[in-house]
Design a protein around this motif. Structure first.
Motif, PDB file in Angstrom:
ATOM      1  N   ALA A  73      79.903 -95.068  94.354  1.00  0.00           N
ATOM      2  CA  ALA A  73      80.528 -95.370  93.059  1.00  0.00           C
ATOM      3  C   ALA A  73      81.971 -95.826  93.230  1.00  0.00           C
ATOM      4  O   ALA A  73      82.421 -96.751  92.541  1.00  0.00           O
ATOM      5  CB  ALA A  73      80.456 -94.161  92.139  1.00  0.00           C
ATOM      6  N   ILE A  75      83.214 -97.382  95.763  1.00  0.00           N
ATOM      7  CA  ILE A  75      83.207 -98.744  96.323  1.00  0.00           C
ATOM      8  C   ILE A  75      82.917 -99.755  95.198  1.00  0.00           C
ATOM      9  O   ILE A  75      83.572-100.796  95.095  1.00  0.00           O
ATOM     10  CB  ILE A  75      82.188 -98.871  97.475  1.00  0.00           C
ATOM     11  CG1 ILE A  75      82.596 -97.965  98.641  1.00  0.00           C
ATOM     12  CG2 ILE A  75      82.080-100.318  97.954  1.00  0.00           C
ATOM     13  CD1 ILE A  75      81.540 -97.819  99.728  1.00  0.00           C
ATOM     14  N   GLY A  76      81.954 -99.417  94.341  1.00  0.00           N
ATOM     15  CA  GLY A  76      81.657-100.289  93.190  1.00  0.00           C
ATOM     16  C   GLY A  76      82.870-100.438  92.288  1.00  0.00           C
ATOM     17  O   GLY A  76      83.206-101.540  91.848  1.00  0.00           O
ATOM     18  N   ALA A  77      83.562 -99.318  92.036  1.00  0.00           N
ATOM     19  CA  ALA A  77      84.755 -99.349  91.182  1.00  0.00           C
ATOM     20  C   ALA A  77      85.882-100.145  91.838  1.00  0.00           C
ATOM     21  O   ALA A  77      86.623-100.869  91.158  1.00  0.00           O
ATOM     22  CB  ALA A  77      85.221 -97.928  90.880  1.00  0.00           C
ATOM     23  N   ALA A  80      85.446-103.577  91.220  1.00  0.00           N
ATOM     24  CA  ALA A  80      85.739-103.883  89.816  1.00  0.00           C
ATOM     25  C   ALA A  80      87.249-103.862  89.572  1.00  0.00           C
ATOM     26  O   ALA A  80      87.692-104.060  88.445  1.00  0.00           O
ATOM     27  CB  ALA A  80      85.021-102.904  88.904  1.00  0.00           C
ATOM     28  N   GLY A  81      88.024-103.592  90.630  1.00  0.00           N
ATOM     29  CA  GLY A  81      89.482-103.682  90.533  1.00  0.00           C
ATOM     30  C   GLY A  81      90.235-102.376  90.615  1.00  0.00           C
ATOM     31  O   GLY A  81      91.462-102.360  90.509  1.00  0.00           O
ATOM     32  N   ALA A  82      89.529-101.262  90.800  1.00  0.00           N
ATOM     33  CA  ALA A  82      90.191 -99.956  90.761  1.00  0.00           C
ATOM     34  C   ALA A  82      90.743 -99.547  92.122  1.00  0.00           C
ATOM     35  O   ALA A  82      90.194 -99.892  93.160  1.00  0.00           O
ATOM     36  CB  ALA A  82      89.194 -98.893  90.300  1.00  0.00           C
TER      37      ALA A  82
END
Lengths: 379, 252
Positions: A73, A75-77, A80-82
């Motif tokens: 999660a 890595i996905g975030a 998404a720019g986090a």
């Protein structure tokens, strides 16, 4: 690429914090706005504080179904720019290894705090250990690099978590804060300054997100939703992300670059501290909580007139080869005390020309000064 | 010939990697048609996939953001991206083995959270890419490279599984029902919450040839014969029903 100074999100002052609380505050200061985690002793206080603090600063917190989901999660975030983080301990760290390899290969900035406990396996969940140091470097399959930092105080849980984010953003690499139960649960003073230095990943529209002209360079990293139509894969990929799973040249070039971008910048990344090394005949090399005990012993022996010093490793990976090599030429004996069966001592032996002695303890307790004194008498 | 869906295909992509007779091409086309009919902005689409043949449907072919992740973990990666940027329309496209076996834990938890993810599960009832091993969706008695005498275990009913876990839009169609499938995909895209569409997709290469359906059309014929609606299923005896696949919408 340059850094910027921002106002500390936590008021300037001196606080009586635990290491785990300080790490969460360091993350918030660094700009971490996404946390995904799973409960595990002795790291859970980091997650609990992040749950509260992210709500206050407008970030996202989620407790996932396991540690694999947690790191996946973040890595996905991150794409998404986090600025994103998770924290865990040995068993969870083991579960995360495949995704850490994914983050390294896809050059995804993220921070993982490992509050180490006594392993192997479930081991002693509430007791201390440093048994994950080699796993931090070699835990996922294939050849890759991470950055691993080793805090020795509550202050450094804050400072090195903050630095971990900055390094992770600069070099697009998963960064590990290799803490332990003793530091995580220790309470002592934490100084928070009015301003903190922040690094952000660089963005450049239209540039390949997985390739650079310069050898060992760090490519820019756009985020999902910015119109770049990103192609991200954990398979071998070219500069634009296209899978190239049977091209030997693309594979070796990519593997080489993700390693070289860290190794070539080793002097920039690694930090060590010297104590009494100018005239030392013997020196200890220590890190984490054990460096506190070791330094106490060195102070005592100095009072007796013994020529002993200490090199403290604040960075474990990439390994501070230069500092260790220099020390190995200067002293006759190097002693490496650690809460495992000699993981860092083995690494020190690679770079020290002199005799290297491993002092190890794996009983779930911190190494006391008297134990080190006793061990030193024998050699 | 102008190909109607070409604008949704990433520049530089020339052909799909799927075997002759694979149903994934029909599924790929159906997804793009659903997006096209809804005028979706590909710049706001994020396609997340795991590992396996179906994971290659969006990556690299689709001209939006694509995240090709690890085996089983697509939903966890998608959860992070969607939570941090809720403006993204996040569609997870992966296979039955990826989503329901190695990724089974993530599947039920993602359904439980009812986060706004559109999950398309291409079910070919076999591990295709790795050479035809038995899957958690292989029907009982069918042969695979690891069950030469027939699968001794029952398969998952994926739709019942995710509905029980809390998914709020659940449907099952076969690639032999493309029009209904496109309508379901459109509903899933418009639905706010966890939507799950199981899409039966034939794999003659790994499933068919071990189960007396060597030729692609035999598998298509088999799906046409076996897929029935809930209404059609009502009057059937248990024995007849056992070899049928019920398609349609199950949630809401």
């Amino acid at each position: 690429m340059i850094s910027r100074w921002i106002k500390s999100p936590f008021p300037k002052g001196v606080y009586y914090f635990s290491g785990n609380e300080a790490a969460a505050e360091g993350a918030i200061a660094a700009g971490c706005r996404f946390y995904a985690g799973y409960p595990i002793t002795p790291s859970s206080e980091i997650m609990e504080r992040m749950a509260v603090r992210l709500k206050e600063v407008g970030g996202i917190f989620i407790q996932m179904e396991d540690e694999i989901a947690s790191i996946s999660a973040i890595i996905g975030a991150s794409w998404a720019g986090a600025k994103a983080m998770t924290a865990t301990s040995g068993p969870g760290f083991s579960l995360m290894q495949e995704s850490i390899g994914y983050a390294a290969f896809t050059e995804t900035p993220c921070v993982i705090i490992d509050v180490q406990r006594a392993g192997p396996c479930t081991g002693q969940a509430t007791r201390v250990g440093s048994g994950d140091i080699m796993q931090a470097k070699w835990g996922s399959h294939g050849d890759y690099q991470v950055i691993a930092l080793s805090p020795w105080s509550v202050q450094e849980m804050y400072d090195l978590t903050l630095r971990g984010f900055n390094l992770s953003e600069r070099y697009r690499v998963p960064t590990l804060v290799m803490s332990d139960e003793a530091i995580g649960h220790l309470r002592e003073n934490l100084s928070i300054h009015s301003k903190v230095e922040i690094w952000d990943r660089k963005k450049k529209r239209g540039r390949p997100p997985f390739g650079t002209e310069e050898e060992g360079g760090v490519p820019p990293m756009p985020a999902f939703g910015e119109g770049e139509r990103l192609l991200v894969t954990g398979s071998t990929h070219d500069a634009f992300g296209f899978r190239k799973t049977d091209d030997p040249e693309v594979h070796s070039r990519l593997v080489d670059r993700i390693n070289q971008k860290i190794l070539r910048n080793r002097t920039e990344i690694t930090e060590t501290e010297d104590y009494y090394l100018e005239d030392s005949e013997r020196a200890m090399i220590a890190y984490g909580f054990t460096a506190r005990t070791s330094l106490y012993v060195v102070h005592q022996l100095r009072k007796e007139g013994r020529k002993i010093g200490m090199l403290r490793l604040k960075t474990l990976w990439p390994f501070p080869e230069e500092a260790v090599t220099t020390l190995g030429k200067r002293v006759k004996k190097v002693i490496v005390p650690e809460m495992n069966l000699g993981q860092v001592a083995g690494e020190v032996k690679k770079f020290c020309a002199c005799e290297v002695i491993s002092l190890h303890q794996t009983n779930g307790e911190v190494i006391g000064p008297e134990t080190i004194m006793e061990m030193l008498k024998k050699i | 010939m102008v190909r109607a869906m070409e604008k949704y295909i990433r520049t530089g992509v020339k052909a799909t990697p799927f075997c002759p007779g694979c149903g994934h091409g029909i599924l790929m086309n159906s997804i793009l048609r659903a997006l096209d009919e809804l005028n979706m902005d590909m710049k706001k689409m994020l396609f997340v996939s795991g590992i396996g043949c179906a994971a290659w449907i969006p990556s690299p072919h689709f001209n939006g953001d694509t995240l090709h992740t690890l085996h089983g973990r697509a939903l966890a990666f998608a959860t992070g991206a969607k939570l941090y940027n809720p403006d993204l329309c996040v569609m997870v496209i992966s296979g039955d083995g990826d989503l329901s076996s190695i990724g089974g834990n993530h599947l039920i938890h993602a359904a439980r959270r009812n986060l706004d993810l559109k999950v398309v599960c291409a079910n070919n009832m076999i591990y295709g890419m790795t050479g035809g091993q038995v899957a958690s969706t292989t029907p009982k008695g069918f042969k695979s490279s690891t069950t030469g005498e027939g699968n001794p275990h029952r398969p998952f009913d994926l739709c019942k599984l995710v509905a029980a876990a809390g998914a709020t839009y659940v449907a099952r169609y076969s690639v032999t029902q493309p029009l209904a499938l496109i309508q379901a995909l459109k509903k899933a895209i418009r639905h706010v919450g966890f939507s799950f569409i199981e899409v039966l997709s034939p794999c003659p290469t790994q499933f068919g040839r071990r189960n007396l359906m060597d030729r692609p059309e035999e598998m298509i014929q088999d799906l046409l014969r076996r897929c029935i609606s809930e209404e059609e299923a009502e009057g059937l005896a248990e024995k007849e029903l056992s070899e049928k696949i019920i398609t349609g919408e199950f949630e809401p």
